[in-house]
Design a protein around this motif. Structure first.
Motif: not given
Length: 316
Positions: A1-9, A161-166, A185-189, A194-195
């Motif tokens: 759950m913590d991992k989900f909170n960290q990756t969802f902006v 779609a490819l960018a926002m699913q990162l 894209l620079k903010l994606a971890c 593919i992008n």
């Protein structure tokens, strides 16, 4: 759950010119004036191309599409930019960023194709004038414009779609005025290979292919003009192409300068280049759409005559 909170902006922060507070007020008024010119200038061109029967030709049909595109493109980003400059409200929702990215990418892709179509139209008009009405039939140029819009929309759906699913790992500060895809894209971890690959393929079709069409069209046009015996005919041919060629040079010149310039190695130089990137992006996103109706109006007698006629019309 913590991992989900960290990756969802849930939202992004657009820096804009936050490091230059004095420039923000100046740029607010500059962008506001330019945006009003865009709305008025392109709006007048659209109305003229619809209501003046003399402008019911392929060239002005494409020009009307280009004007409508410029209004849509700037309206997707300029109002939010103005708000951020004057109120310091720099946040944009995740979904809002996706919509802004989609519209920007769709309009940019479609404009490239439309410029290529307009070059082909000029090629047929000058190099094959007797077959012009057959080749550039209403059904043909309507289909050409429709395919440009459809292709640009599909390309934008794929890229957005490819960018926002990162996944975005907490870092949500975009060093830009808008949700520009490379800045996001620079903010994606996660791996964005593919992008990058899809963007390269997209650029080949939407940037390089129309540029080749424009280049070869004008090579044939130049060859045809130089073979003309009449000086008046040569001047008229050059006049019909000059406005479109000017817009193409500004459009592609800005894109080339944005992405082909060298990167600085020192931190101070890098910060200055980032500020320059933003100003160049502003030029591409606001100044170019503002110049399009001005260039076509000043360099085209038919447009000037149509505008004067519309302004002088008195309601019954």
């Amino acid at each position: 759950m913590d991992k989900f909170n960290q990756t969802f902006v849930r939202e992004f922060i657009l820096l804009g010119l936050s490091g230059y507070p004095k420039l923000e007020i100046i740029y607010f008024f500059l962008i506001l004036v330019m945006y009003l010119v865009i709305l008025i200038g392109n709006g007048v061109l659209i109305i003229a191309s619809i209501f003046d029967s003399h402008l019911h030709t392929p060239m002005y049909f494409f020009l009307g599409n280009l004007s409508f595109l410029d209004i849509c493109y700037t309206s997707s980003s300029v109002p939010s930019t103005l708000v951020s400059l004057i109120s310091k409200k720099r946040n944009i929702s995740f979904s809002g960023c996706a919509v802004q990215m989609f519209i920007g990418f769709a309009m940019g892709s479609t404009e490239c194709l439309l410029l290529g179509m307009m070059a082909f139209d000029r090629y047929v008009a000058i190099c094959n004038p007797l077959r012009y009405s057959i080749i550039m039939h209403k059904l043909v140029y309507t289909l050409m414009a429709s395919l440009s819009w459809l292709s640009g929309g599909i390309n934008s759906i794929v890229q957005t779609a490819l960018a926002m699913q990162l996944p975005f790992c907490g870092k949500n500060i975009i060093n830009h005025f808008t949700c520009e895809i490379l800045a996001v894209l620079k903010l994606a971890c996660a791996d964005i290979s593919i992008n990058i690959i899809t963007m390269v393929i997209s650029n080949m079709f939407f940037l390089v292919f129309p540029l080749l069409v424009i280049f070869f069209s004008y090579m044939f046009i130049l060859y045809t003009i130089l073979r003309m015996n009449s000086a008046t005919g040569r001047r008229k041919a050059f006049s019909t192409c000059s406005a479109h060629l000017t817009v193409v040079i500004i459009f592609y010149g800005t894109i080339f300068f944005m992405y082909a310039k060298p990167k600085s190695q020192d931190l101070l130089g890098e910060e200055k280049l980032q500020a320059l990137d933003k100003l160049i992006s502003l030029f591409y996103g606001v100044v170019t759409p503002m110049l399009n109706p001005i260039i076509y109006s000043l360099r085209n007698k038919d447009v000037k005559a149509a505008v004067k006629y519309l302004l002088n019309c008195k309601p019954i």
